[in-house]
Design an enzyme around this catalytic site. Structure first.
Site, short mmCIF file in Angstrom:
data_model
loop_
_atom_site.label_atom_id
_atom_site.label_comp_id
_atom_site.label_asym_id
_atom_site.label_seq_id
_atom_site.Cartn_x
_atom_site.Cartn_y
_atom_site.Cartn_z
N SER A 69 35.18 38.58 32.54
CA SER A 69 33.88 38.05 32.97
C SER A 69 33.32 38.85 34.13
O SER A 69 34.06 39.42 34.93
CB SER A 69 34.07 36.59 33.41
OG SER A 69 32.94 36.14 34.14
N TYR A 73 26.66 40.05 32.99
CA TYR A 73 25.44 39.31 33.30
C TYR A 73 24.48 40.30 33.95
O TYR A 73 24.82 40.95 34.93
CB TYR A 73 25.73 38.18 34.30
CG TYR A 73 26.26 36.91 33.66
CD1 TYR A 73 25.56 36.26 32.65
CD2 TYR A 73 27.45 36.34 34.11
CE1 TYR A 73 26.04 35.08 32.09
CE2 TYR A 73 27.94 35.15 33.55
CZ TYR A 73 27.22 34.54 32.55
OH TYR A 73 27.68 33.38 31.99
N THR A 96 25.80 38.95 27.97
CA THR A 96 25.51 37.53 27.72
C THR A 96 24.02 37.29 27.81
O THR A 96 23.39 37.60 28.83
CB THR A 96 26.29 36.66 28.72
OG1 THR A 96 27.68 36.93 28.53
CG2 THR A 96 26.02 35.18 28.50
N LYS A 134 26.08 38.51 23.40
CA LYS A 134 26.85 37.26 23.35
C LYS A 134 25.91 36.08 23.59
O LYS A 134 25.26 36.01 24.65
CB LYS A 134 27.95 37.28 24.42
CG LYS A 134 28.72 35.97 24.54
CD LYS A 134 29.86 36.09 25.54
CE LYS A 134 30.69 34.82 25.62
NZ LYS A 134 30.05 33.74 26.36
N HIS A 138 27.92 29.22 24.32
CA HIS A 138 28.52 29.20 25.65
C HIS A 138 29.49 28.02 25.79
O HIS A 138 29.62 27.41 26.84
CB HIS A 138 27.42 29.13 26.72
CG HIS A 138 27.70 29.97 27.95
ND1 HIS A 138 27.18 31.22 28.13
CD2 HIS A 138 28.45 29.72 29.05
CE1 HIS A 138 27.59 31.70 29.32
NE2 HIS A 138 28.37 30.81 29.88
C1 LIG Z 1 35.24 27.74 32.56
C2 LIG Z 1 34.34 28.61 31.73
C3 LIG Z 1 33.71 29.68 32.32
C4 LIG Z 1 32.91 30.53 31.55
N1 LIG Z 1 32.37 31.64 32.14
C5 LIG Z 1 31.67 32.52 31.37
C6 LIG Z 1 31.20 33.74 31.91
O1 LIG Z 1 31.44 34.06 33.07
N2 LIG Z 1 30.48 34.56 31.11
C7 LIG Z 1 30.21 34.26 29.79
O2 LIG Z 1 29.56 35.02 29.09
N3 LIG Z 1 30.67 33.10 29.24
C8 LIG Z 1 31.40 32.24 29.98
N4 LIG Z 1 31.89 31.09 29.41
C9 LIG Z 1 31.69 30.86 27.96
C10 LIG Z 1 32.85 31.46 27.15
O3 LIG Z 1 32.80 32.87 27.17
C11 LIG Z 1 32.83 31.03 25.68
O4 LIG Z 1 31.56 31.30 25.13
C12 LIG Z 1 33.17 29.56 25.46
O5 LIG Z 1 34.11 29.10 26.41
C13 LIG Z 1 33.76 29.38 24.05
O6 LIG Z 1 34.00 28.05 23.75
P1 LIG Z 1 35.44 27.32 23.91
O7 LIG Z 1 35.63 27.15 25.40
O8 LIG Z 1 35.25 26.06 23.20
O9 LIG Z 1 36.49 28.22 23.31
C14 LIG Z 1 32.69 30.24 30.18
C15 LIG Z 1 33.33 29.14 29.60
C16 LIG Z 1 34.15 28.33 30.36
C17 LIG Z 1 34.85 27.18 29.70
#
Ligand SMILES: Cc1cc2nc3c(=O)[nH]c(=O)nc-3n(C[C@H](O)[C@H](O)[C@H](O)COP(=O)(O)O)c2cc1C
Length: 366
Positions: free
Chosen positions: A134, A157, A183, A240, A264
């Site tokens: 990330s 980002y 993203t 994404k 997300h």
């Molecule tokens: C705690 C957390 C932090 C996240 N931080 C980011 C991030 O920094 N950048 C991003 O593109 N997606 C982020 N996401 C989204 C994840 O990349 C992903 O799309 C999502 O968690 C997938 O679903 P799942 O948690 O059900 O597997 C985050 C998700 C969670 C749970």
């Protein structure tokens, strides 16, 4: 006697052998699946950190739908095919993955474990998995790259400060990241009522070296910026956060290398559909022109199989990796990936599919 039953018993033994025990305190049963790991993590994390990971946007309808929609799909197995050798390998952008499951980019890993992203990278290495780092790491990227033994990808980002964005892409390239996942579903963060109620804040001493502050910029980030990114990066770009087939078409016209069907994890715009529901429509429009990855609610090997059948070349997992990290650092992360990989192999065996290429729509009961 090594009859076919003997062989399958052998396979079960081989598979269970690879799932090591999580670093748990004596007396705590080893978690057997990703739901067990979440329950275990809840007992180990601060309520604030647990709520940060587990919660979704607003009324959490999309968060629930991601799971419900996967659960509602039935499988259509084929029997008596030769599944004595299971091959889970896939190739993406010239990179061979041992199995089609990646670690999704998630922020603030030091909230979940003191070793933060270093533990995640080590766990990814132990499980032969690709880790999408990330932008919001709590560890400098060069330190993460220094402990990684499997390829890293980078999630970007795009910030108001375009010079900072460009420098970050260059840092990702310098650190050997193979793919840039931009993203596109977060011009602003979603309504995070539950996270707010839990008093979300970064603890003292936890910093985000590559991202000053939180995401709250207002400068427009549009298709022109995708052209701009392509003008200077040599990495393949994936977008994404696509769920609309029309956006998938625009992504192809913009010349990107791939897309990630994602909402997300239900954290941004509540009431958008489950990703597994959006996936077939996006796949139909893309029609094989570029690779499609998908994330959102993947918790079982059968979920991975369903996503592959409906048009994804690979999937990513977010929350379970955070929970594994909280339970057992690097070992916990590896455990999550190994459990899911083993479950995928079993799902392939039990549906009569020996290769990823043979997982097509006919594996879905319609
Ligand atoms: C705690 C957390 C932090 C996240 N931080 C980011 C991030 O920094 N950048 C991003 O593109 N997606 C982020 N996401 C989204 C994840 O990349 C992903 O799309 C999502 O968690 C997938 O679903 P799942 O948690 O059900 O597997 C985050 C998700 C969670 C749970």
């Amino acid at each position: 006697m090594r009859d076919s039953n003997g062989q399958s018993r052998q396979m079960e033994q081989d598979i269970s052998h690879r799932v090591g025990a999580l670093g748990t305190s004596p007396g705590l049963a080893s978690p057997l699946n990703l739901f067990d790991i979440e329950r275990m993590a809840e007992g180990k994390m601060t309520p604030m950190a647990y709520e940060y990971v587990a919660s979704g946007a607003a009324d959490e309808l999309t968060l629930r739908w991601n799971r419900q929609a996967l659960d509602s799909i039935k499988l259509n197995p084929t029997v008596l095919t030769d599944v004595s050798q299971i091959d889970t390998r896939v190739t993406l952008f010239g990179q061979e993955l041992a199995y089609p499951i990646l670690i999704a980019p998630t922020a603030y890993h030091q909230l979940m474990h003191p070793e933060g992203e270093l533990a995640t990278a080590r766990g990814a290495g132990a499980a032969n998995a690709t880790y999408v780092v990330s932008s919001f790491t709590t560890t400098p990227m060069h330190e993460v790259a220094a402990v990684a033994t499997q390829p890293l990808w980078f999630q970007l980002y795009v910030r108001d400060d375009r010079a900072l964005t460009k420098a970050l892409v260059q840092e990702a390239e310098d650190q050997g990241c193979r793919v840039l996942c931009v993203t596109v579903d977060t011009p602003v963060p979603g309504i995070r009522n539950r996270q707010e109620k839990a008093g979300f804040a970064l603890p003292d001493g936890v910093r985000t070296p590559h991202m000053p502050g939180f995401l709250s910029e207002t400068k427009p980030f549009t298709w022109q910026d995708i052209d701009w990114l392509q003008s200077f990066t040599r990495l393949p770009i994936m977008l994404k956060g696509i769920i609309n087939p029309g956006d998938a078409e625009k992504a192809i016209q913009a010349g990107v290398s791939g897309i990630i069907v994602s909402n997300h994890g239900g954290r941004n715009l509540d009431t958008v559909p489950a990703t597994i529901e959006a996936l077939p429509r996006v796949a139909e429009r893309v029609n094989g022109r570029i690779p499609i990855l998908m994330d959102g609610g993947i918790r079982r090997g059968t979920d991975v199989l369903k996503a592959l059948a409906l048009g994804a070349q690979a999937v990513l997992v977010g929350k379970p990796v955070c929970f594994g990290l909280a339970c057992g650092g690097a070992e916990g992360v590896a455990n999550v990936m190994n459990i899911l990989r083993n479950e995928l192999e079993l799902a392939m065996i039990l549906t009569g599919r020996s290769t990823i290429a043979s997982v097509d729509r006919s594996v879905i009961w319609t």
